[in-house]
Design a protein around this motif. Structure first.
Motif, PDB file in Angstrom:
ATOM      1  N   ASP A   1      89.339 194.887  46.151  1.00  0.00           N
ATOM      2  CA  ASP A   1      89.093 194.573  47.559  1.00  0.00           C
ATOM      3  C   ASP A   1      87.625 194.787  47.875  1.00  0.00           C
ATOM      4  O   ASP A   1      86.997 195.712  47.367  1.00  0.00           O
ATOM      5  N   GLY A   2      87.085 193.910  48.719  1.00  0.00           N
ATOM      6  CA  GLY A   2      85.683 194.032  49.084  1.00  0.00           C
ATOM      7  C   GLY A   2      85.336 193.112  50.230  1.00  0.00           C
ATOM      8  O   GLY A   2      86.206 192.600  50.925  1.00  0.00           O
ATOM      9  N   MET A   3      84.065 192.897  50.410  1.00  0.00           N
ATOM     10  CA  MET A   3      83.553 192.012  51.451  1.00  0.00           C
ATOM     11  C   MET A   3      82.938 190.795  50.785  1.00  0.00           C
ATOM     12  O   MET A   3      82.121 190.919  49.885  1.00  0.00           O
ATOM     13  N   CYS A   4      83.367 189.619  51.224  1.00  0.00           N
ATOM     14  CA  CYS A   4      82.836 188.360  50.711  1.00  0.00           C
ATOM     15  C   CYS A   4      81.995 187.722  51.802  1.00  0.00           C
ATOM     16  O   CYS A   4      82.183 188.003  52.982  1.00  0.00           O
ATOM     17  N   LYS A   5      81.103 186.865  51.395  1.00  0.00           N
ATOM     18  CA  LYS A   5      80.247 186.171  52.360  1.00  0.00           C
ATOM     19  C   LYS A   5      80.514 184.684  52.263  1.00  0.00           C
ATOM     20  O   LYS A   5      80.549 184.123  51.185  1.00  0.00           O
ATOM     21  N   GLY A   6      80.691 184.057  53.407  1.00  0.00           N
ATOM     22  CA  GLY A   6      80.893 182.624  53.450  1.00  0.00           C
ATOM     23  C   GLY A   6      80.376 182.098  54.767  1.00  0.00           C
ATOM     24  O   GLY A   6      80.641 182.689  55.819  1.00  0.00           O
ATOM     25  N   ASP A   7      79.624 181.032  54.741  1.00  0.00           N
ATOM     26  CA  ASP A   7      79.034 180.451  55.961  1.00  0.00           C
ATOM     27  C   ASP A   7      78.216 181.477  56.731  1.00  0.00           C
ATOM     28  O   ASP A   7      78.178 181.460  57.961  1.00  0.00           O
ATOM     29  N   GLY A   8      77.619 182.425  56.014  1.00  0.00           N
ATOM     30  CA  GLY A   8      76.780 183.434  56.662  1.00  0.00           C
ATOM     31  C   GLY A   8      77.551 184.570  57.299  1.00  0.00           C
ATOM     32  O   GLY A   8      76.966 185.473  57.884  1.00  0.00           O
ATOM     33  N   ASN A   9      78.871 184.555  57.196  1.00  0.00           N
ATOM     34  CA  ASN A   9      79.694 185.612  57.786  1.00  0.00           C
ATOM     35  C   ASN A   9      80.395 186.404  56.690  1.00  0.00           C
ATOM     36  O   ASN A   9      80.891 185.836  55.728  1.00  0.00           O
ATOM     37  N   SER A  10      80.469 187.716  56.863  1.00  0.00           N
ATOM     38  CA  SER A  10      81.193 188.563  55.926  1.00  0.00           C
ATOM     39  C   SER A  10      82.647 188.677  56.369  1.00  0.00           C
ATOM     40  O   SER A  10      82.939 188.688  57.564  1.00  0.00           O
ATOM     41  N   TYR A  11      83.548 188.764  55.391  1.00  0.00           N
ATOM     42  CA  TYR A  11      84.957 188.921  55.697  1.00  0.00           C
ATOM     43  C   TYR A  11      85.622 189.681  54.549  1.00  0.00           C
ATOM     44  O   TYR A  11      85.156 189.657  53.415  1.00  0.00           O
ATOM     45  N   ALA A  12      86.693 190.378  54.870  1.00  0.00           N
ATOM     46  CA  ALA A  12      87.424 191.118  53.853  1.00  0.00           C
ATOM     47  C   ALA A  12      88.096 190.131  52.903  1.00  0.00           C
ATOM     48  O   ALA A  12      88.644 189.123  53.338  1.00  0.00           O
ATOM     49  N   CYS A  13      88.038 190.426  51.623  1.00  0.00           N
ATOM     50  CA  CYS A  13      88.664 189.537  50.649  1.00  0.00           C
ATOM     51  C   CYS A  13      89.183 190.352  49.476  1.00  0.00           C
ATOM     52  O   CYS A  13      88.820 191.512  49.296  1.00  0.00           O
TER      53      CYS A  13
END
Length: 125
Positions: A103-115
């Motif tokens: 589990d961690g934080m991913c970045k997509g479209d400039g936004n971080s989200y839990a993944c």
């Protein structure tokens, strides 16, 4: 000291200020025995399997429940590559998988989200 070594030292010290330290997490592992229900071909090749037995490596690991259906792409035991299709188990066969996730934080479209990063290495049949 030559000029290249001086530039390399300057680059390395500058890079250490720009990059914050990264904390590594631990892979969570579930030892599972799966029975292949179906070999899916669309939208891309995957296996669908039923969880027959499950054993978490530690008490805090979130494992799929016994009886649950999983859809996954089987990987090599070192989970670095997809298992060649000719080595995939067929319908009705049992396979042992060390499902692992991080589990961690991913970045997509400039936004971080839990993944959650998931791997399904096949470790035996």
């Amino acid at each position: 000291m030559n000029i290249h070594a001086a530039y390399l030292g300057l680059f390395a010290s500058t890079l250490s200020f720009l990059c914050p330290p990264v904390q590594a997490s631990t892979w969570q592992i579930c030892h599972m025995e799966l029975r292949i229900v179906e070999v899916l071909k669309r939208p891309y090749p995957q296996l669908q399997a039923q969880v027959m037995k499950v054993r978490p490596k530690s008490a805090s690991v979130e494992c799929p429940q016994q009886g649950a259906l999983l859809t996954f792409t089987p990987e090599t035991p070192d989970y670095q590559a997809t298992l060649p299709r000719r080595q995939w188990p067929g319908k009705g066969q049992s396979v042992q998988v060390d499902y692992r996730y991080l589990d961690g934080m991913c970045k997509g479209d400039g936004n971080s989200y839990a993944c959650r990063i998931k791997h399904y290495p096949v470790v035996g049949r």
